[in-house]
Design a protein around this motif. Structure first.
Motif, PDB file in Angstrom:
ATOM      1  N   GLN A 150      49.741  74.027  54.764  1.00 42.07           N
ATOM      2  CA  GLN A 150      49.098  72.911  54.077  1.00 42.07           C
ATOM      3  C   GLN A 150      50.201  71.940  53.634  1.00 42.07           C
ATOM      4  N   PRO A 151      50.641  71.043  54.527  1.00 36.01           N
ATOM      5  CA  PRO A 151      51.847  70.245  54.279  1.00 36.01           C
ATOM      6  C   PRO A 151      51.833  69.449  52.981  1.00 36.01           C
ATOM      7  N   ASP A 152      50.679  68.903  52.581  1.00 31.06           N
ATOM      8  CA  ASP A 152      50.667  68.098  51.359  1.00 31.06           C
ATOM      9  C   ASP A 152      50.937  68.954  50.120  1.00 31.06           C
ATOM     10  N   VAL A 153      50.444  70.199  50.112  1.00 32.89           N
ATOM     11  CA  VAL A 153      50.737  71.103  49.007  1.00 32.89           C
ATOM     12  C   VAL A 153      52.187  71.580  49.079  1.00 32.89           C
ATOM     13  N   ALA A 154      52.638  71.890  50.277  1.00 38.09           N
ATOM     14  CA  ALA A 154      54.023  72.336  50.458  1.00 38.09           C
ATOM     15  C   ALA A 154      55.010  71.276  49.996  1.00 38.09           C
ATOM     16  N   GLU A 155      54.680  70.027  50.205  1.00 36.81           N
ATOM     17  CA  GLU A 155      55.574  68.945  49.800  1.00 36.81           C
ATOM     18  C   GLU A 155      55.835  68.969  48.299  1.00 36.81           C
ATOM     19  N   ASP A 156      54.837  69.365  47.528  1.00 37.96           N
ATOM     20  CA  ASP A 156      55.000  69.448  46.087  1.00 37.96           C
ATOM     21  C   ASP A 156      55.736  70.718  45.655  1.00 37.96           C
ATOM     22  N   TRP A 157      55.417  71.840  46.289  1.00 36.59           N
ATOM     23  CA  TRP A 157      55.853  73.133  45.770  1.00 36.59           C
ATOM     24  C   TRP A 157      57.116  73.690  46.408  1.00 36.59           C
ATOM     25  N   VAL A 158      57.316  73.501  47.711  1.00 40.63           N
ATOM     26  CA  VAL A 158      58.465  74.127  48.361  1.00 40.63           C
ATOM     27  C   VAL A 158      59.800  73.658  47.775  1.00 40.63           C
ATOM     28  N   PRO A 159      60.009  72.374  47.475  1.00 44.40           N
ATOM     29  CA  PRO A 159      61.288  71.988  46.850  1.00 44.40           C
ATOM     30  C   PRO A 159      61.553  72.715  45.531  1.00 44.40           C
ATOM     31  N   ARG A 160      60.521  72.972  44.759  1.00 41.46           N
ATOM     32  CA  ARG A 160      60.700  73.715  43.513  1.00 41.46           C
ATOM     33  C   ARG A 160      61.075  75.175  43.800  1.00 41.46           C
ATOM     34  N   ILE A 161      60.476  75.737  44.848  1.00 42.36           N
ATOM     35  CA  ILE A 161      60.785  77.113  45.234  1.00 42.36           C
ATOM     36  C   ILE A 161      62.243  77.239  45.673  1.00 42.36           C
ATOM     37  N   LEU A 162      62.759  76.235  46.356  1.00 44.80           N
ATOM     38  CA  LEU A 162      64.109  76.309  46.905  1.00 44.80           C
ATOM     39  C   LEU A 162      65.197  76.123  45.853  1.00 44.80           C
ATOM     40  N   SER A 163      64.810  75.836  44.643  1.00 45.61           N
ATOM     41  CA  SER A 163      65.790  75.685  43.568  1.00 45.61           C
ATOM     42  C   SER A 163      66.572  76.978  43.369  1.00 45.61           C
ATOM     43  N   THR A 164      67.825  76.857  42.962  1.00 43.25           N
ATOM     44  CA  THR A 164      68.645  78.030  42.657  1.00 43.25           C
ATOM     45  C   THR A 164      68.749  78.263  41.147  1.00 43.25           C
ATOM     46  N   THR A 165      67.860  77.623  40.391  1.00 43.43           N
ATOM     47  CA  THR A 165      67.831  77.793  38.938  1.00 43.43           C
ATOM     48  C   THR A 165      66.607  78.599  38.539  1.00 43.43           C
ATOM     49  N   TYR A 166      66.821  79.668  37.827  1.00 35.86           N
ATOM     50  CA  TYR A 166      65.724  80.457  37.294  1.00 35.86           C
ATOM     51  C   TYR A 166      65.307  79.861  35.959  1.00 35.86           C
ATOM     52  N   ASP A 167      64.068  79.409  35.883  1.00 34.36           N
ATOM     53  CA  ASP A 167      63.545  78.757  34.684  1.00 34.36           C
ATOM     54  C   ASP A 167      62.390  79.589  34.153  1.00 34.36           C
ATOM     55  N   GLN A 168      62.620  80.312  33.065  1.00 37.68           N
ATOM     56  CA  GLN A 168      61.623  81.246  32.553  1.00 37.68           C
ATOM     57  C   GLN A 168      60.614  80.602  31.628  1.00 37.68           C
ATOM     58  N   ARG A 169      60.713  79.331  31.353  1.00 43.48           N
ATOM     59  CA  ARG A 169      59.837  78.676  30.390  1.00 43.48           C
ATOM     60  C   ARG A 169      58.389  78.632  30.881  1.00 43.48           C
ATOM     61  N   ALA A 170      57.452  78.814  29.972  1.00 47.41           N
ATOM     62  CA  ALA A 170      56.020  78.731  30.283  1.00 47.41           C
ATOM     63  C   ALA A 170      55.554  77.303  30.055  1.00 47.41           C
ATOM     64  N   ILE A 171      55.853  76.446  31.038  1.00 53.20           N
ATOM     65  CA  ILE A 171      55.494  75.032  30.987  1.00 53.20           C
ATOM     66  C   ILE A 171      55.017  74.610  32.371  1.00 53.20           C
ATOM     67  N   PRO A 172      54.371  73.447  32.481  1.00 48.58           N
ATOM     68  CA  PRO A 172      53.919  72.997  33.807  1.00 48.58           C
ATOM     69  C   PRO A 172      55.058  72.938  34.815  1.00 48.58           C
ATOM     70  N   ALA A 173      54.745  73.272  36.056  1.00 50.75           N
ATOM     71  CA  ALA A 173      55.762  73.350  37.109  1.00 50.75           C
ATOM     72  C   ALA A 173      56.489  72.026  37.311  1.00 50.75           C
ATOM     73  N   GLU A 174      55.796  70.922  37.071  1.00 54.29           N
ATOM     74  CA  GLU A 174      56.403  69.611  37.259  1.00 54.29           C
ATOM     75  C   GLU A 174      57.619  69.398  36.360  1.00 54.29           C
ATOM     76  N   HIS A 175      57.710  70.146  35.286  1.00 59.80           N
ATOM     77  CA  HIS A 175      58.791  69.977  34.319  1.00 59.80           C
ATOM     78  C   HIS A 175      59.832  71.094  34.398  1.00 59.80           C
ATOM     79  N   LYS A 176      59.693  71.985  35.383  1.00 61.24           N
ATOM     80  CA  LYS A 176      60.598  73.121  35.482  1.00 61.24           C
ATOM     81  C   LYS A 176      61.697  72.861  36.516  1.00 61.24           C
ATOM     82  N   ARG A 177      62.816  73.566  36.335  1.00 54.76           N
ATOM     83  CA  ARG A 177      63.950  73.421  37.263  1.00 54.76           C
ATOM     84  C   ARG A 177      63.827  74.345  38.467  1.00 54.76           C
ATOM     85  N   GLY A 178      62.866  75.224  38.442  1.00 55.98           N
ATOM     86  CA  GLY A 178      62.620  76.147  39.539  1.00 55.98           C
ATOM     87  C   GLY A 178      61.365  76.941  39.248  1.00 55.98           C
ATOM     88  N   VAL A 179      60.679  77.429  40.289  1.00 53.08           N
ATOM     89  CA  VAL A 179      59.418  78.141  40.101  1.00 53.08           C
ATOM     90  C   VAL A 179      59.411  79.444  40.887  1.00 53.08           C
TER      91      VAL A 179
END
Length: 551
Positions: A150-179
């Motif tokens: 589903q390319p349109d969903v992947a466009e939003d989520w895959v870059p966050r997945i590829l992050s090398t930062t572990y962000d444990q905060r319980a906040i919306p994904a748009e504001h996190k450094r990694g998911v």
């Protein structure tokens, strides 16, 4: 005659803890497999990582995370639903190690020859510290192929997945450094029979791939409930479909995903699994409506690879502990490792561990090769189910036998062996139990008989390497070519396919004394299931030395 050492009560004749060593360089079969399967470019980093994983303080992280299991907080102090899981700081350190090392993303972040092999090797080293942390890393990694449908969903989520930062905060994904991502497939009434799922999905407007839906119903198992989003199977009017359900809605309010409780599991205690309630939970459809199984199977196929090399890793840790203990412990006048019967047991376990590592990394290379070679893709689809079944099953028995090698010292909680023993059955159950894997093997062969030809082309590369191997392959090929593939025989068939592939790899690439001992003990007519029945001609000391963690 050699005299028995004088023993005192101050700790003499006790093996020192297996720590402050390099878990990569000490694992000869793993080093050889990394080089053989096209990941030699990662060796320098693996050496550095192996030193980190062998340090006493790193080993303590796994022990601490499992002694302090996660706690679910359903409400905050004001009575508002939060459904957050609290973890010990050791857990967060383990996840930071995995995320910063790209254990969840390496082949996607750096597509290159040997990417899956390198990732498997890194994960095998970290998995030996704590199996629980592997769960969210594995699911996050495996979600990418499904999301990309589903390319349109992947466009939003895959870059966050590829992050090398572990962000444990319980906040919306748009504001996190990694998911991190989890999954929610099984329900109480069906388990592995996913077509009986009852969780419903109602369109929020326009239906179809990428569109918004609301999910309502329950899931009996939701893995890694602290994840930022979940791949979920739910029923629409047109059948079982796949959805991505984030923890937070687009308006940045909490989504309707609630947790009744965390599972009180036998093992894997550092990690959380929960019973989930979806109450009008906002989600987006991934892939075509009614094609949910095929969509999420892209994820499952990759998690099954991780089950295979994860169990190989647990097996390696158990065998390393047993060999280390027996190399120091003295009984009846000599080291346990030098006692003929104990040497037989240790060597037999070493063979099983080496064969598991060799097969697991061969499967990983298959994932690398599948992107450019359709023949390898067909081989790997079949071989992954074979390997997942066999390695996860064999690891259970080997871990139990390794614990016995330590005697009473291995049965107390100060030892790592009880935790390994509790953890090891999980990979056999997760992502399809043994029967599910074997039925998948039968279905694959019946659906695509040429996949069996491809399999035999692979294993026959070792033809002529051992008489028992040649006879075994001849008999197996005859049975599968002309015989009836009956469901009642699925385990025997799958096990035979696994043994043939392991033997073929060892004949071609391991020292002769390893391959000969494996074929003599596993493929001959006198094979016994209990460990420690190798023939007198076996080169016990050399096999054990390949597995000894501290030289």
């Amino acid at each position: 005659m050699e005299e028995t050492p004088e023993l005192t009560i101050d700790g003499a004749n006790q093996a020192p803890p297996l720590e402050n060593y390099n878990s990569f360089t000490a694992d000869v079969p793993l080093v050889e497999a990394v080089r053989r399967e096209n990941a030699e470019w990662a060796e320098a980093d693996l050496v550095e990582f192996g030193a980190q994983m062998g340090r006493a303080e790193t080993i303590r992280l796994g022990e601490t995370a499992n002694r302090n299991p996660p706690v679910l907080h359903t409400h905050d102090r004001f009575g508002e639903r939060i459904d957050e899981v609290e973890f010990h700081p050791a857990w967060h350190e383990l996840l930071q190690i995995g995320v910063s090392g790209r254990h969840h993303s390496l082949p996607w972040a750096e597509p290159r020859v040997g990417g899956h092999v390198a990732r498997a090797a890194f994960n095998m080293l970290r998995h030996q510290i704590d199996e629980g942390a592997s769960c969210p890393l594995t699911m996050t990694f495996a979600a990418v192929p499904s999301l990309r449908l589903q390319p349109d969903v992947a466009e939003d989520w895959v870059p966050r997945i590829l992050s090398t930062t572990y962000d444990q905060r319980a906040i919306p994904a748009e504001h996190k450094r990694g998911v991190l991502l989890g999954m929610a497939m099984t329900e109480r009434q069906g388990g592995s029979d996913l077509r009986t799922n009852a969780l419903g999905a109602d369109s929020a407007g326009k239906p179809g791939p990428g569109c918004e839906y609301f999910l309502t119903g329950d899931k009996w198992f939701c893995s890694a409930p602290m994840s930022d989003a979940f791949l979920v199977l739910a029923q629409t009017v047109n059948g079982l479909s796949c959805f991505l359900a984030p923890r937070w809605k687009p308006d940045e309010t909490r989504n309707g995903i609630f947790f009744r409780r965390l599972k009180d599991k036998l093992g894997n205690r550092s990690n959380a699994s929960g019973e989930a309630e979806f109450r009008f939970a906002w989600a987006r459809m991934i892939g075509e409506e009614g094609r949910g199984l095929s969509v999420i199977m892209e994820m499952v196929r990759h998690t099954r690879l991780d089950c295979a090399f994860g169990s190989a890793a647990t097996m390696r840790r158990a065998v390393a502990e047993a060999v280390h203990h027996c190399s120091h412990r003295i009984a009846f006048g000599r080291r346990l490792a030098d006692q003929p019967l104990m040497a037989n047991v240790l060597a037999d376990m070493c063979l099983e561990s080496e064969a598991a590592t060799a097969m697991a990394l061969r499967l990983a290379r298959g994932f690398d090769d599948s992107t450019i070679d359709p023949i390898q893709a067909r081989f790997t689809r079949l071989a992954t189910a074979i390997g997942k079944y066999w390695i996860t099953k064999r690891a259970i028995g080997v871990t139990a036998e390794a614990m016995e090698c330590l005697g009473g010292n291995g049965y107390v909680e100060e030892s790592p062996m009880p935790r390994l023993y509790r953890d090891v059955p999980l990979n056999s159950i997760w992502e399809g139990s043994g029967n599910v894997q074997c039925l998948d093997v039968l279905r694959s062969i019946k659906r695509d008989r040429t996949s069996l030809d491809i399999y035999f082309d692979e294993v026959k590369q070792a033809a002529g390497g051992h008489i028992f191997f040649d006879l075994f392959i001849e008999s197996l090929e005859r049975e599968l070519t002309w015989g009836i593939l009956e469901e009642r025989n699925a385990r025997r068939i799958t096990g035979s396919l696994a043994l043939a592939l392991q033997a073929a790899i060892l004949i071609q690439h391991a020292p002769n004394f390893v391959a000969d001992a494996f074929c003599n003990s596993r493929l001959g007519q006198n094979h016994q299931a209990v460990t420690g029945n190798l023939s007198a001609a076996t080169r016990f000391a050399e096999i054990i030395e390949r597995a000894r963690p501290v030289k």
